[in-house]
Motif scaffolding. Structure first.
Motif, mmCIF file in Angstrom:
data_model
loop_
_atom_site.group_PDB
_atom_site.id
_atom_site.type_symbol
_atom_site.label_atom_id
_atom_site.label_comp_id
_atom_site.label_asym_id
_atom_site.label_seq_id
_atom_site.Cartn_x
_atom_site.Cartn_y
_atom_site.Cartn_z
ATOM 1 N N CYS A 147 0.860 -1.186 0.000
ATOM 2 C CA CYS A 147 0.000 0.000 0.000
ATOM 3 C C CYS A 147 0.898 1.238 0.000
ATOM 4 O O CYS A 147 1.945 1.266 0.654
ATOM 5 N N CYS A 163 0.999 4.304 5.271
ATOM 6 C CA CYS A 163 0.920 3.116 4.439
ATOM 7 C C CYS A 163 2.290 2.429 4.431
ATOM 8 O O CYS A 163 3.295 2.983 4.880
ATOM 9 N N CYS A 234 1.104 -3.451 8.561
ATOM 10 C CA CYS A 234 0.230 -2.773 7.595
ATOM 11 C C CYS A 234 -0.931 -2.053 8.270
ATOM 12 O O CYS A 234 -1.555 -2.599 9.189
ATOM 13 N N SER A 244 -5.311 1.028 3.535
ATOM 14 C CA SER A 244 -4.597 2.109 4.216
ATOM 15 C C SER A 244 -5.604 2.911 5.020
ATOM 16 O O SER A 244 -6.362 3.699 4.454
#
Length: 284
Positions: A147, A163, A234, A244
């Motif tokens: 991302c 991200c 993440c 995100s």
């Protein structure tokens, strides 16, 4: 504009596929040796990648590193570099071509051209039971990129800084002293650790679904060369809904560095760079 299928459309579709890169001749790691060495190894360092952040770590060749889920389901984006030469880095595309869309025990993470050698070998995977589910999903993929804020800006006009691309950029900058803009150029496509992904059969789109990872699950590697690594916890958490986001439930990831006892890897050698002569058909 769409076109009508030709008369022999069914025959064309029925042609059987051919594996692009038959891997029977790949050099095979001695997994029995690796497993025995791992059984003797002791944790000498543990680092933590906080939620929506990344952590960098170093692993000498012949040592192990383990990525662990702690506190709750969480996926991570992993980058690897040659610790002394950032131009040699993990090549997700060639790893995918050689091993498939997802990797597990006995498979390797390969470095980019012109080096093309094993950087790390997966020695133990607590999610190896998952296989491929009814949706075509599996874990530890080398198909997703990471991302990033540029795609977020393109699709939604956002300015999101936590991200995985940005997290990895900050971690590499801090680990090396490179300016962020210079470090960013070395951030690359990742191994999506613990992430459950696949492709839809109707549209061929990349999908993600809730990861089966739970606290205590782990993915353990042998470092085949001296490595600098970075992993981002993440911002999508278990990636069950968003990529995100500050809304998803996120958890840290632990990174253990493990050292085997002396001579546990007797006979093992760090792999040399690829043997192609690099002439590319040109006269010297």
């Amino acid at each position: 504009m769409s076109h009508q299928p030709p008369e022999d459309a069914a025959a064309r579709r029925a042609i059987p596929p051919v594996i692009c890169y038959p891997n029977e001749t790949l050099p095979r790691p001695d997994m029995a040796l690796y497993a025995a060495a791992l059984a003797t190894a002791e944790v000498t360092q543990t680092l933590l990648a906080p939620p929506r952040e990344a952590a960098a770590f170093r692993v000498p060749a012949g040592h192990f590193f383990r990525i662990r889920s702690v506190d709750g389901p969480q996926v991570g984006d992993l980058n690897l570099w040659n610790a002394s030469d950032l131009s040699e880095r993990f090549y997700s595309g060639k790893t995918r071509a050689l091993h498939g869309t997802h990797v597990s025990t006995g498979e390797r993470l390969w470095s980019c051209l012109p080096y093309l050698r094993p950087m790390a070998t997966i020695v133990d995977d607590s999610l190896d039971w998952y296989g491929i589910d009814a949706f075509g999903g599996s874990v530890h993929d080398v198909i997703g990129t990471r991302c990033d804020p540029y795609t977020g800006n393109l699709l939604a006009g956002t300015q999101y800084h936590h991200c995985c691309h940005s997290n990895l950029t900050r971690a590499l900058s801090e680990a090396t002293g490179l300016a962020p803009a210079e470090a960013e150029a070395h951030v690359h496509d990742v191994l999506n650790v613990f992430m459950c992904t696949g492709f839809t059969r109707d549209t061929g789109q990349y999908f993600m679904k809730a990861s089966p990872v739970r606290p205590g699950d782990q993915l353990t590697f042998l470092a085949e060369i001296d490595l600098l690594g970075a992993i981002s916890a993440c911002p999508g958490g278990d990636c069950s809904s968003e990529h995100s986001s500050d809304e998803a439930a996120c958890h840290p990831l632990a990174i253990d560095i493990l050292v085997p006892v002396a001579d546990a890897l007797s006979g093992w050698q760090s792999p040399s760079v690829n043997g192609y002569d690099r002439s590319h058909g040109l006269k010297s």
